[in-house]
Design an enzyme around this catalytic site. Sequence first.
Site, PDB file in Angstrom:
ATOM      1  N   LYS A  55       0.952  -1.093  -0.082  1.00  0.00           N
ATOM      2  CA  LYS A  55       0.044  -0.066  -0.121  1.00  0.00           C
ATOM      3  C   LYS A  55       0.841   1.280   0.016  1.00  0.00           C
ATOM      4  O   LYS A  55       1.911   1.396   0.705  1.00  0.00           O
ATOM      5  CB  LYS A  55      -0.915   0.000   1.129  1.00  0.00           C
ATOM      6  CG  LYS A  55      -2.164   0.784   1.197  1.00  0.00           C
ATOM      7  CD  LYS A  55      -3.200   0.363   2.202  1.00  0.00           C
ATOM      8  CE  LYS A  55      -4.423   1.298   2.215  1.00  0.00           C
ATOM      9  NZ  LYS A  55      -5.420   1.028   3.340  1.00  0.00           N
ATOM     10  N   GLU A 115     -19.442  -5.081  10.567  1.00  0.00           N
ATOM     11  CA  GLU A 115     -20.272  -4.035  11.474  1.00  0.00           C
ATOM     12  C   GLU A 115     -21.318  -5.310  12.383  1.00  0.00           C
ATOM     13  O   GLU A 115     -21.462  -4.916  13.531  1.00  0.00           O
ATOM     14  CB  GLU A 115     -20.978  -3.138  10.604  1.00  0.00           C
ATOM     15  CG  GLU A 115     -20.009  -2.284  10.192  1.00  0.00           C
ATOM     16  CD  GLU A 115     -19.331  -2.659   8.969  1.00  0.00           C
ATOM     17  OE1 GLU A 115     -18.529  -1.996   8.482  1.00  0.00           O
ATOM     18  OE2 GLU A 115     -19.571  -3.835   8.260  1.00  0.00           O
ATOM     19  N   ARG A 158     -25.531  -1.884   7.991  1.00  0.00           N
ATOM     20  CA  ARG A 158     -25.081  -3.296   7.833  1.00  0.00           C
ATOM     21  C   ARG A 158     -25.369  -4.231   8.970  1.00  0.00           C
ATOM     22  O   ARG A 158     -25.164  -5.374   8.996  1.00  0.00           O
ATOM     23  CB  ARG A 158     -23.645  -3.446   7.403  1.00  0.00           C
ATOM     24  CG  ARG A 158     -23.484  -2.480   6.179  1.00  0.00           C
ATOM     25  CD  ARG A 158     -21.938  -2.597   5.466  1.00  0.00           C
ATOM     26  NE  ARG A 158     -21.869  -3.668   4.503  1.00  0.00           N
ATOM     27  CZ  ARG A 158     -20.840  -4.204   4.047  1.00  0.00           C
ATOM     28  NH1 ARG A 158     -19.687  -3.574   4.433  1.00  0.00           N
ATOM     29  NH2 ARG A 158     -20.903  -4.955   3.296  1.00  0.00           N
TER      30      ARG A 158
END
Length: 625
Positions: free
Chosen positions: A271, A356, A384
Amino acid sequence: MPVAEQLALDAQAARPGADNGPEPAPVVDRTALLAMDDGGLRDLAGEIRTLLVERVCATGGHLGVNLGVVELSIALHRVFDSPRDAIVFDTGHQAYVHKILTGRTREFVSLRRRRGLSGYPSRAESVHDWVENSHASTSLSYAHGLAAGFGLDERRAGGCVAAVVGDGAMTGGLAWEGLNNLAERPELPVVVVLNDNARSYDPTVGGLARHLAEQRSGRRGPGSDEPNVFQQLGLAYLGPVDGHDIAAVEAALREARDLRRVVVVHAVTDKGRGWAPAESDPADRMHGIGVLDPETGRPLSPPSVSWTQEFGREITELGEEFADIVCLSAAMREPVGLAGFAERFPGRFFDVGIAEAQAVCTAAGMAMAGRRPVVALYATFLSRALDQVLMDVALHRLPVTFVLDRAGVTGPDGASHHGMWDLGFLAQVPGLRMAAPRDTAQLKALLREAVTHTGPCVVRFPKGTAGAPIPRVGHVDGVDVLHGADAGRDDVLLLACGPLAAGAVEAARRLEANGIGAMVADPRWILPVPEAVLELVRNRRLVVTVEDGCRVGGFGSALALACADAGISTPVRVLGLPREFIEHGGRGELLSAHGLDATGIVRASVDALADAAAPAPARTAGRMR
């Protein structure tokens, strides 16, 4: 950047999946991409990185993850014939390079600006964007559906689906549901590209993270006798492969495509690759950035105090005071302000990954065990876990506090990230209380009230800089009066939720300058509607509610119903967001566009007073037409 510009064409394409129409014309000169030699591909990768740093630092956006998928994206577009082959990104914030390779280079100057280029895949932008997925862990379910659907269409014979899923997204339950169903249909032509950079927003957590680390280290892999988790499910597996070696990635992808079955290609990427400020940042603050100096990675303007930072400081102080407070995050410890709490109380902080529902159900269990859980999420992601909020927390009347960051209009992230749905669906949850602080002083006070309450509570606040304090001039049974406390009978009562109170106070001043008396009150606890608010409503000519959530089902709707139940006839004008997906753009300009600034509040108040004063239309006999 001559090579990248060569690939960017001005042609506009139709949306994917059009019924019965001809295959849409591609907007990529794929022939030129396929003709490049190794040197040309390396040059292209370098030019794309330069473009990303320059443009994203100028507009803000997701930089680190896109720098990490440059070579991977080039290889994808050399192997797969988009849009005939569907390429799906999970999550969609890693699709910037895909956008460049599909003819949108010039539009990057408008990235995440209103009416400009979306920060996520967008079906309205390009035929190459199959899915507008900016909520994680969805790609494998999409891939399952796309491949199964294509298999029923003779025109799609020979096509393939490539699902690029970040290792962080694999911590979500839906990803495993998709993987489970792909394992049931291994004959489907699906290539699962596992982009393994060991991070989502935060380092990837859980057993899968350890498993992938073993794969990367060679302790478990092609040379090992023990099959990995994907092979145990009956899927083919290739890798790990260096995700920055275009030739190696391309070879693996071609082999996977040619197998004509479900194959996992494990690509390891870095990344922030190629940009020193991102490569040297252990906290991964370059995942999503604001406007920065592209040379140093530092903000161009002095940093300001945000709502998130104020929450982080306050929850850490409350953690010192209350030893039973525990905090949970869904792979967003830093973005939701819990890094300080996690550092101070490592045994009382829990990161469950991008899951979640798991966070909320775990919090319910912790509350049953005598803890005071605080679940900090972006408001858009709480949907969610609605079933868990309703059936696992509220049904048990558990003292779980939900802290919803990025509530209301968030701005540049657009439709999928505006936190505009929470008011509507949480208003239906029995026993749940919701607070909307107007400033950071109220954030501290309301957070304290929430974590000491005996049932479920929500504290919501917006993205961005915390504004100036808004003092109260009066107080009525928990409701703060912000303007007009000493007035007699006011024409208009403005009830503002959260930081929209600042615009309401300015609107009241403008109304009074035009001879219209106005009072502004901040309910603080907006749901359920406080009794003190109903007392303020009585004997007013008009009440105007202002909220940065959907007009349907939010605070204004709840107030109107409460007034009807109490026999209060005062008309209620509800100002909020329409029942539609709101585009991306600046928070201020979007609030203004939907009448939620001072000008819009004044206009709505004047119009409503005029409507109330107008005589009722005469009734006429005859049939309605």
